[in-house]
Design a protein around this motif. Structure first.
Motif, PDB file in Angstrom:
ATOM      1  N   ILE A  38       0.863  -1.296   0.085  1.00 46.08           N
ATOM      2  CA  ILE A  38      -0.086  -0.024  -0.012  1.00 46.08           C
ATOM      3  C   ILE A  38       0.577   1.260   0.006  1.00 46.08           C
ATOM      4  O   ILE A  38       0.452   2.464  -0.107  1.00 46.08           O
ATOM      5  CB  ILE A  38      -1.046  -0.180   1.183  1.00 46.08           C
ATOM      6  N   LYS A  39       2.210   1.076   0.091  1.00 47.69           N
ATOM      7  CA  LYS A  39       2.944   2.380   0.183  1.00 47.69           C
ATOM      8  C   LYS A  39       2.659   2.748  -1.197  1.00 47.69           C
ATOM      9  O   LYS A  39       3.000   4.008  -1.341  1.00 47.69           O
ATOM     10  CB  LYS A  39       4.432   1.847   0.403  1.00 47.69           C
ATOM     11  N   ALA A  40       2.533   2.143  -2.212  1.00 48.02           N
ATOM     12  CA  ALA A  40       2.315   2.624  -3.476  1.00 48.02           C
ATOM     13  C   ALA A  40       1.351   3.538  -3.617  1.00 48.02           C
ATOM     14  O   ALA A  40       1.458   4.570  -4.439  1.00 48.02           O
ATOM     15  CB  ALA A  40       2.227   1.607  -4.592  1.00 48.02           C
ATOM     16  N   ILE A  67      13.228  -7.789  -3.790  1.00 45.01           N
ATOM     17  CA  ILE A  67      14.715  -7.626  -4.184  1.00 45.01           C
ATOM     18  C   ILE A  67      14.701  -6.208  -5.046  1.00 45.01           C
ATOM     19  O   ILE A  67      15.886  -5.800  -5.271  1.00 45.01           O
ATOM     20  CB  ILE A  67      15.038  -8.739  -5.401  1.00 45.01           C
ATOM     21  N   GLY A  68      13.572  -5.632  -5.035  1.00 43.03           N
ATOM     22  CA  GLY A  68      13.743  -4.421  -5.602  1.00 43.03           C
ATOM     23  C   GLY A  68      12.702  -3.932  -6.293  1.00 43.03           C
ATOM     24  O   GLY A  68      11.538  -4.614  -6.169  1.00 43.03           O
ATOM     25  N   SER A  69      12.442  -2.904  -6.913  1.00 44.62           N
ATOM     26  CA  SER A  69      11.077  -2.048  -7.652  1.00 44.62           C
ATOM     27  C   SER A  69      11.335  -1.941  -8.949  1.00 44.62           C
ATOM     28  O   SER A  69      12.600  -1.842  -9.484  1.00 44.62           O
ATOM     29  CB  SER A  69      10.712  -0.959  -6.665  1.00 44.62           C
ATOM     30  N   PHE A 124       2.529 -12.580  -2.636  1.00 40.36           N
ATOM     31  CA  PHE A 124       3.314 -11.679  -3.452  1.00 40.36           C
ATOM     32  C   PHE A 124       2.876 -10.102  -2.773  1.00 40.36           C
ATOM     33  O   PHE A 124       1.922 -10.077  -2.383  1.00 40.36           O
ATOM     34  CB  PHE A 124       2.487 -11.683  -4.963  1.00 40.36           C
ATOM     35  N   GLU A 125       3.726  -9.352  -3.108  1.00 37.70           N
ATOM     36  CA  GLU A 125       3.363  -7.682  -2.456  1.00 37.70           C
ATOM     37  C   GLU A 125       3.708  -6.983  -3.785  1.00 37.70           C
ATOM     38  O   GLU A 125       4.721  -6.145  -3.644  1.00 37.70           O
ATOM     39  CB  GLU A 125       4.554  -7.538  -1.293  1.00 37.70           C
ATOM     40  N   PHE A 126       2.497  -6.785  -4.504  1.00 35.51           N
ATOM     41  CA  PHE A 126       2.840  -6.047  -5.641  1.00 35.51           C
ATOM     42  C   PHE A 126       2.364  -4.484  -5.273  1.00 35.51           C
ATOM     43  O   PHE A 126       1.270  -4.550  -4.977  1.00 35.51           O
ATOM     44  CB  PHE A 126       2.197  -6.522  -6.860  1.00 35.51           C
ATOM     45  N   GLY A 127       3.147  -3.545  -5.843  1.00 35.82           N
ATOM     46  CA  GLY A 127       2.579  -2.191  -5.560  1.00 35.82           C
ATOM     47  C   GLY A 127       2.184  -1.518  -6.880  1.00 35.82           C
ATOM     48  O   GLY A 127       1.096  -1.522  -7.251  1.00 35.82           O
ATOM     49  N   ARG A 128       3.396  -1.083  -7.386  1.00 37.53           N
ATOM     50  CA  ARG A 128       3.542  -0.534  -8.956  1.00 37.53           C
ATOM     51  C   ARG A 128       2.580  -1.140  -9.740  1.00 37.53           C
ATOM     52  O   ARG A 128       2.029  -0.540 -10.707  1.00 37.53           O
ATOM     53  CB  ARG A 128       4.946  -0.113  -9.294  1.00 37.53           C
TER      54      ARG A 128
HETATM   55  N1  LLP Z   1       7.386  -5.071  -0.604  1.00 37.99           N
HETATM   56  C1  LLP Z   1       8.402  -4.379  -0.004  1.00 37.99           C
HETATM   57  C2  LLP Z   1       9.139  -5.157   1.203  1.00 37.99           C
HETATM   58  C3  LLP Z   1       8.848  -3.296  -0.536  1.00 37.99           C
HETATM   59  O1  LLP Z   1       9.811  -2.583   0.061  1.00 37.99           O
HETATM   60  C4  LLP Z   1       8.321  -2.722  -1.877  1.00 37.99           C
HETATM   61  C5  LLP Z   1       8.572  -1.507  -2.235  1.00 37.99           C
HETATM   62  C6  LLP Z   1       7.164  -3.474  -2.255  1.00 37.99           C
HETATM   63  C7  LLP Z   1       7.022  -4.820  -1.648  1.00 37.99           C
HETATM   64  C8  LLP Z   1       6.423  -3.020  -3.429  1.00 37.99           C
HETATM   65  O2  LLP Z   1       7.071  -3.007  -4.499  1.00 37.99           O
HETATM   66  P1  LLP Z   1       6.582  -2.426  -6.206  1.00 37.99           P
HETATM   67  O3  LLP Z   1       5.827  -3.693  -6.374  1.00 37.99           O
HETATM   68  O4  LLP Z   1       5.852  -1.322  -5.831  1.00 37.99           O
HETATM   69  O5  LLP Z   1       7.621  -2.306  -6.964  1.00 37.99           O
HETATM   70  N2  LLP Z   1       9.483   5.064  -4.440  1.00 37.99           N
HETATM   71  C9  LLP Z   1       9.858   4.115  -5.449  1.00 37.99           C
HETATM   72  C10 LLP Z   1       9.703   2.882  -5.351  1.00 37.99           C
HETATM   73  C11 LLP Z   1      10.189   2.180  -3.820  1.00 37.99           C
HETATM   74  C12 LLP Z   1       9.640   0.876  -3.654  1.00 37.99           C
HETATM   75  C13 LLP Z   1       9.804   0.568  -2.085  1.00 37.99           C
HETATM   76  N3  LLP Z   1       9.582  -0.782  -1.777  1.00 37.99           N
HETATM   77  C14 LLP Z   1       9.528   4.745  -6.779  1.00 37.99           C
HETATM   78  O6  LLP Z   1       8.905   5.630  -6.872  1.00 37.99           O
HETATM   79  O7  LLP Z   1       9.981   4.127  -7.837  1.00 37.99           O
END
Ligand code: LLP
Length: 432
Positions: free
Chosen positions: A65-67, A206-208, A288-292
């Protein structure tokens, strides 16, 4: 209607950019600018690709949900059965306020406070993703003091290079995140000894904005390898949490499709399960933990051109959104497409699109070929993830409204901040 490249929810109709069935000019008139505009159908279609890929499997797709932590988005995903990945007590409160199911919440984060641990234990979250040996000890003590058992995974750092921006790459050895792969076994042994913890799984992220499948598979291999080592010691892993990180197309990136990405992961896990003579039901559940990938291309930032000016050789379009609204360009030099809401055939100029904030780093796009007049509306695309959620009030700027379009309906899902709100909690000094 000609849709904008790979954004089916946003298309030109009658020469005006629409979100689903609503003209962005109407949204600007009703709600002002800057305003974040989300498409319900775009979010639902991203969700349904994940849901289809996990159908009939023991899997839980969480939304990081940080996304984007707007309650309407959480509510929408909760109604579809999503789980949630949270990183703070604040995010926990949001999920609960939006009607999310606590038993589908995973609690990630490298520095949870004891108070946050208590709140999450009381809520009954599904799992704590523990990131250090110290956190194990602290969580054990907090759970013990409440007479509860904390379900845990250890976030292991697989030392895989996700090939992404250094600020958003998290799986490398020297990152602050997780527990190094070579210490993980010892940390699990320690966890197994602590009376108020229950080992549930292994976690990694591992990253985003990762645009290849390979780094995910490399991390998965290391996680499966650790699962084998733990099994040999009698420590049973019930779930694998593979984190988030799946990228989206901002410009010309070609990330794997959501379904294809999950299929590749399941294929590898299935092969591992078969090799160990297990039935699918005995294999691990996958989280899974998808944001973006859930919301990134479901939102845009609507802004108006205030001033056109020329300094030296550069043409600037100063708009009413700024780095405090969308921080990604200033912070990561991230590229977001910027398009005119009502494009004209006037000759285009090469513009830097900048905000009113007093920083040279306050830019939203550089070298954009646009035909602009003062007062024009622009849409900054692919802004649904890490847009509003990273915004600030720098320069005492109120943050914009958020709206969710659903067909021809527009729902205000967050009101524009008022200036008085910004210093409502501040105090002048007493007279002396
Ligand atoms: N799980 C963990 C433990 C995380 O640290 C993150 C993102 C996610 C899941 C979700 O990742 P995603 O699916 O959204 O890639 N502010 C940066 C992105 C930072 C991501 C931080 N962690 C941006 O605007 O590109």
């Amino acid at each position: 209607m000609p849709a904008i490249a790979n954004l089916p929810a946003f298309a030109l109709s009658g020469n005006t950019l629409h979100a689903e069935g609503v003209a962005l000019t109407d949204i600007a008139e009703r709600f002002g600018t800057p305003t974040w505009v989300y498409s319900r159908s775009a979010i639902e279609s991203a969700w349904s690709e994940f849901a289809q890929a996990t159908q009939g499997r023991r899997a839980l797709v969480c939304f990081a949900i940080k996304a984007n932590s707007n309650l309407a988005i959480l509510d929408l995903l909760a109604r579809h059965g999503a789980g949630f990945d949270i990183v703070s007590g604040g995010e926990l409160a949001r999920v609960l306020a939006a009607g999310g199911d606590p038993s589908k919440i995973v609690f990630s984060g490298v520095g949870k406070s004891r108070e946050e641990m208590r709140q999450a234990l009381a809520a009954g979250v599904r799992c704590f993703n523990v990131e250090s040996e110290s956190e194990l000890v602290q969580l054990d003590a907090v759970a013990g003091s409440l007479g509860l058992t904390a379900p845990i995974s250890l976030r292991v750092n697989p030392d895989v290079d996700a090939g992404t921006h250094p600020y958003i790459s998290t799986g490398l050895r020297d990152n602050k995140f997780g527990i190094a792969h070579d210490r993980a076994l010892a940390a699990y042994r320690q966890a197994a000894q602590l009376p108020n913890l229950r080992i549930e799984g292994i976690d990694c992220h591992i990253g985003s904005q990762i645009t290849e499948v390979e780094p995910f598979l490399a991390a998965l291999d290391r996680v499966l390898d650790l699962t084998d080592q733990l099994a040999a010691e009698g420590i049973v892993i019930r779930h694998l949490d593979l984190g988030g990180g799946l990228g989206i197309t901002y410009r010309d990136e070609t990330p794997p499709a959501r379904g294809a990405m999950l299929a590749a992961i399941f294929e590898r896990i299935d092969a591992w399960v078969v090799k160990r003579g297990l039935t699918p039901a005995e294999g691990p559940e996958v989280l899974f933990e998808f944001g973006r990938a859930m919301v990134g291309n479901a939102g845009l930032l609507l802004t108006r051109v205030e001033v056109l000016k020329r300094n030296g050789d550069r043409h600037f379009a100063v708009v009413d959104a700024a780095m405090n609204d969308l921080m990604r360009p200033a912070m990561y030099e991230a590229w977001h497409d910027i398009v005119a809401v009502a494009p004209t055939s006037a000759p285009a100029e090469n513009y830097d699109i900048v905000g009113p904030v007093c920083e040279s780093g306050d830019w939203l796009g550089r070298d954009r070929q646009l035909a602009l007049a003062e007062g024009d509306l622009l849409a900054i695309l692919s802004a649904g993830a890490y847009g509003m959620s990273m915004s600030s009030n720098y320069n005492t700027r109120t943050r914009g409204a958020e709206v969710m379009v659903d067909g021809t309906a527009v729902h205000l899902v967050r009101e524009r901040e008022q200036i008085a709100d910004l210093f409502a909690g501040e105090h002048r000094l007493p007279a002396r």
